[in-house]
Write a protein that holds these residues in place. Structure first.
Motif, PDB file in Angstrom:
ATOM      1  N   PHE A  93      36.322  53.276  38.084  1.00 38.57           N
ATOM      2  CA  PHE A  93      35.705  53.304  36.448  1.00 38.57           C
ATOM      3  C   PHE A  93      36.793  52.731  35.551  1.00 38.57           C
ATOM      4  O   PHE A  93      36.473  52.252  34.433  1.00 38.57           O
ATOM      5  CB  PHE A  93      35.325  54.721  36.129  1.00 38.57           C
ATOM      6  N   LEU A  94      38.088  53.083  35.761  1.00 35.42           N
ATOM      7  CA  LEU A  94      39.209  52.782  35.063  1.00 35.42           C
ATOM      8  C   LEU A  94      39.247  51.220  35.038  1.00 35.42           C
ATOM      9  O   LEU A  94      39.435  50.427  34.045  1.00 35.42           O
ATOM     10  CB  LEU A  94      40.393  53.304  35.417  1.00 35.42           C
ATOM     11  N   ILE A  95      38.923  50.411  36.298  1.00 38.26           N
ATOM     12  CA  ILE A  95      39.016  49.128  36.345  1.00 38.26           C
ATOM     13  C   ILE A  95      37.605  48.377  35.491  1.00 38.26           C
ATOM     14  O   ILE A  95      37.899  47.458  34.802  1.00 38.26           O
ATOM     15  CB  ILE A  95      38.795  48.968  37.948  1.00 38.26           C
ATOM     16  N   GLY A  96      36.672  49.147  35.641  1.00 38.44           N
ATOM     17  CA  GLY A  96      35.439  48.702  34.713  1.00 38.44           C
ATOM     18  C   GLY A  96      35.751  48.788  33.329  1.00 38.44           C
ATOM     19  O   GLY A  96      35.407  47.941  32.627  1.00 38.44           O
ATOM     20  N   MET A  97      36.624  49.912  32.981  1.00 45.44           N
ATOM     21  CA  MET A  97      36.833  49.951  31.610  1.00 45.44           C
ATOM     22  C   MET A  97      37.872  48.583  31.156  1.00 45.44           C
ATOM     23  O   MET A  97      37.779  48.259  30.053  1.00 45.44           O
ATOM     24  CB  MET A  97      37.703  51.349  31.308  1.00 45.44           C
ATOM     25  N   VAL A  98      38.615  48.469  32.021  1.00 43.88           N
ATOM     26  CA  VAL A  98      39.825  47.237  31.778  1.00 43.88           C
ATOM     27  C   VAL A  98      38.606  45.887  31.671  1.00 43.88           C
ATOM     28  O   VAL A  98      39.089  45.149  30.712  1.00 43.88           O
ATOM     29  CB  VAL A  98      40.752  47.061  32.683  1.00 43.88           C
ATOM     30  N   LEU A  99      37.994  45.728  32.527  1.00 46.36           N
ATOM     31  CA  LEU A  99      36.910  44.815  32.436  1.00 46.36           C
ATOM     32  C   LEU A  99      36.128  44.660  30.972  1.00 46.36           C
ATOM     33  O   LEU A  99      35.867  43.667  30.430  1.00 46.36           O
ATOM     34  CB  LEU A  99      35.866  44.647  33.368  1.00 46.36           C
ATOM     35  N   ALA A 100      35.709  45.789  30.622  1.00 45.96           N
ATOM     36  CA  ALA A 100      35.001  46.249  29.408  1.00 45.96           C
ATOM     37  C   ALA A 100      35.799  45.780  28.117  1.00 45.96           C
ATOM     38  O   ALA A 100      35.344  44.944  27.285  1.00 45.96           O
ATOM     39  CB  ALA A 100      34.454  47.295  29.287  1.00 45.96           C
ATOM     40  N   ILE A 101      37.100  46.223  28.144  1.00 52.34           N
ATOM     41  CA  ILE A 101      38.074  45.846  27.135  1.00 52.34           C
ATOM     42  C   ILE A 101      38.259  44.178  26.938  1.00 52.34           C
ATOM     43  O   ILE A 101      38.167  43.662  25.883  1.00 52.34           O
ATOM     44  CB  ILE A 101      39.350  46.718  27.277  1.00 52.34           C
ATOM     45  N   TYR A 102      38.490  43.538  28.313  1.00 52.47           N
ATOM     46  CA  TYR A 102      38.777  42.148  28.189  1.00 52.47           C
ATOM     47  C   TYR A 102      37.677  41.733  27.810  1.00 52.47           C
ATOM     48  O   TYR A 102      37.712  40.557  26.946  1.00 52.47           O
ATOM     49  CB  TYR A 102      38.953  41.806  29.755  1.00 52.47           C
ATOM     50  N   HIS A 103      36.207  42.037  28.054  1.00 53.13           N
ATOM     51  CA  HIS A 103      35.051  41.070  27.583  1.00 53.13           C
ATOM     52  C   HIS A 103      34.905  41.671  26.192  1.00 53.13           C
ATOM     53  O   HIS A 103      34.184  40.576  25.494  1.00 53.13           O
ATOM     54  CB  HIS A 103      33.748  41.964  28.275  1.00 53.13           C
ATOM     55  N   SER A 104      35.037  42.722  25.802  1.00 53.03           N
ATOM     56  CA  SER A 104      34.869  43.126  24.277  1.00 53.03           C
ATOM     57  C   SER A 104      35.966  41.828  23.525  1.00 53.03           C
ATOM     58  O   SER A 104      35.633  41.681  22.596  1.00 53.03           O
ATOM     59  CB  SER A 104      35.083  44.633  23.929  1.00 53.03           C
ATOM     60  N   GLY A 105      37.087  41.944  23.764  1.00 53.98           N
ATOM     61  CA  GLY A 105      38.006  41.091  23.066  1.00 53.98           C
ATOM     62  C   GLY A 105      37.620  39.468  23.211  1.00 53.98           C
ATOM     63  O   GLY A 105      37.917  38.847  22.180  1.00 53.98           O
ATOM     64  N   ILE A 106      36.977  39.206  24.149  1.00 53.88           N
ATOM     65  CA  ILE A 106      36.488  37.688  24.019  1.00 53.88           C
ATOM     66  C   ILE A 106      35.335  37.732  23.067  1.00 53.88           C
ATOM     67  O   ILE A 106      35.067  36.691  22.398  1.00 53.88           O
ATOM     68  CB  ILE A 106      35.953  37.303  25.534  1.00 53.88           C
ATOM     69  N   GLU A 107      34.228  38.663  23.199  1.00 54.90           N
ATOM     70  CA  GLU A 107      33.151  38.765  22.369  1.00 54.90           C
ATOM     71  C   GLU A 107      33.783  38.639  21.043  1.00 54.90           C
ATOM     72  O   GLU A 107      33.084  38.055  20.085  1.00 54.90           O
ATOM     73  CB  GLU A 107      32.225  40.131  22.625  1.00 54.90           C
ATOM     74  N   ARG A 108      34.722  39.400  20.755  1.00 46.83           N
ATOM     75  CA  ARG A 108      35.287  39.495  19.075  1.00 46.83           C
ATOM     76  C   ARG A 108      36.213  38.368  18.890  1.00 46.83           C
ATOM     77  O   ARG A 108      36.942  38.438  17.820  1.00 46.83           O
ATOM     78  CB  ARG A 108      35.918  40.901  18.979  1.00 46.83           C
ATOM     79  N   HIS A 109      36.270  37.331  19.877  1.00 49.63           N
ATOM     80  CA  HIS A 109      37.285  36.224  19.729  1.00 49.63           C
ATOM     81  C   HIS A 109      38.771  36.666  19.382  1.00 49.63           C
ATOM     82  O   HIS A 109      39.245  36.106  18.692  1.00 49.63           O
ATOM     83  CB  HIS A 109      36.902  35.530  18.393  1.00 49.63           C
ATOM     84  N   LEU A 110      39.236  38.006  20.142  1.00 57.35           N
ATOM     85  CA  LEU A 110      40.595  38.223  20.010  1.00 57.35           C
ATOM     86  C   LEU A 110      41.360  37.339  21.002  1.00 57.35           C
ATOM     87  O   LEU A 110      42.549  37.434  20.867  1.00 57.35           O
ATOM     88  CB  LEU A 110      40.793  39.651  20.364  1.00 57.35           C
ATOM     89  N   TRP A 111      40.873  37.080  21.914  1.00 58.51           N
ATOM     90  CA  TRP A 111      41.526  36.118  23.195  1.00 58.51           C
ATOM     91  C   TRP A 111      40.378  35.145  23.602  1.00 58.51           C
ATOM     92  O   TRP A 111      39.109  35.310  23.563  1.00 58.51           O
ATOM     93  CB  TRP A 111      42.255  36.745  24.057  1.00 58.51           C
ATOM     94  N   GLN A 112      40.926  34.189  24.463  1.00 56.20           N
ATOM     95  CA  GLN A 112      39.875  33.171  25.205  1.00 56.20           C
ATOM     96  C   GLN A 112      39.621  33.799  26.491  1.00 56.20           C
ATOM     97  O   GLN A 112      40.533  34.423  27.059  1.00 56.20           O
ATOM     98  CB  GLN A 112      40.656  31.853  25.342  1.00 56.20           C
ATOM     99  N   SER A 113      38.551  33.193  26.883  1.00 54.27           N
ATOM    100  CA  SER A 113      38.273  33.740  28.395  1.00 54.27           C
ATOM    101  C   SER A 113      38.653  33.138  29.424  1.00 54.27           C
ATOM    102  O   SER A 113      38.912  31.623  29.173  1.00 54.27           O
ATOM    103  CB  SER A 113      36.551  33.518  28.733  1.00 54.27           C
ATOM    104  N   ALA A 114      39.121  33.651  30.544  1.00 54.39           N
ATOM    105  CA  ALA A 114      39.766  32.747  31.685  1.00 54.39           C
ATOM    106  C   ALA A 114      38.471  32.295  32.391  1.00 54.39           C
ATOM    107  O   ALA A 114      38.913  31.690  33.703  1.00 54.39           O
ATOM    108  CB  ALA A 114      40.723  33.623  32.478  1.00 54.39           C
ATOM    109  N   THR A 115      37.394  32.780  32.430  1.00 51.31           N
ATOM    110  CA  THR A 115      36.358  32.185  33.201  1.00 51.31           C
ATOM    111  C   THR A 115      35.745  31.243  32.781  1.00 51.31           C
ATOM    112  O   THR A 115      35.623  30.832  31.544  1.00 51.31           O
ATOM    113  CB  THR A 115      35.184  33.750  33.416  1.00 51.31           C
TER     114      THR A 115
END
Length: 183
Positions: A93-115
């Motif tokens: 679940f913590l790994i899932g939380m990190v993925l969600a934080i990463y995805h949220s940052g991409i949605e909010r244009h805080l950083w670029q996606s690596a995918t």
């Protein structure tokens, strides 16, 4: 009441139920409400699938540990394994939380996606007509565009506290019920 929730069997079944509800919601959004997921949305489902399997294995071992034919040593061993499986659920679940934080940052244009955000590899098809047909048939969902939100929160945003809460619950359950004599 709270002590009963942290008993290994109850906790494992509650974790498995939470995973099923979460995956069911995601699949309902995808297939019933025609909200195709982006690549990161699909990746965020993986921890729930893994945790579902770990929780079910933990529940089965908890049931076996309570069997009449299980020796005290065997029971302790099985409960030790149950605790380790619940800790693996928490880590998942913590790994899932990190993925969600990463995805949220991409949605909010805080950083670029690596995918590639759901674009198929362009070199995997020998014929340009096949590639064109594939691109036209498949909806391209970008990871940096918010397709659905409620009260300004996307599914990735909601997944952050939900994953953290499930991780904390699984970790607490892995510790086992607290001894009531200690206060």
């Amino acid at each position: 009441m709270i002590a009963r929730l942290s008993e290994p069997l109850t906790a494992a079944l509650l974790i498995a139920l939470a995973c099923l509800i979460t995956l069911g919601f995601a699949l309902t959004m995808q297939f019933v409400f025609n909200h195709p997921p982006c690549e990161l949305c699909l990746w965020q489902r993986v921890p729930y699938i893994v945790a579902e399997g770990l929780a079910m294995a933990s529940a089965i071992l908890s049931i076996l540990a309570n069997g009449k034919k299980t020796s005290e040593t065997g029971r302790k061993r099985k409960y030790c394994i149950v605790g380790q499986l619940l800790k693996l659920c928490a880590i998942t679940f913590l790994i899932g939380m990190v993925l969600a934080i990463y995805h949220s940052g991409i949605e909010r244009h805080l950083w670029q996606s690596a995918t590639s955000c759901s674009l198929p590899p362009l070199t995997s098809h020998g014929n340009p007509a096949d590639l064109r047909d594939l691109l036209l048939a498949r909806p391209v969902v970008r990871c940096d565009e918010i397709g659905w939100s409620i009260a300004g929160l996307t599914m990735a945003n909601i997944n952050i506290p939900f994953s953290l809460a499930l991780a904390a619950f699984a970790w607490r359950a892995a510790a086992g019920p607290r001894n009531k004599s200690r206060t």
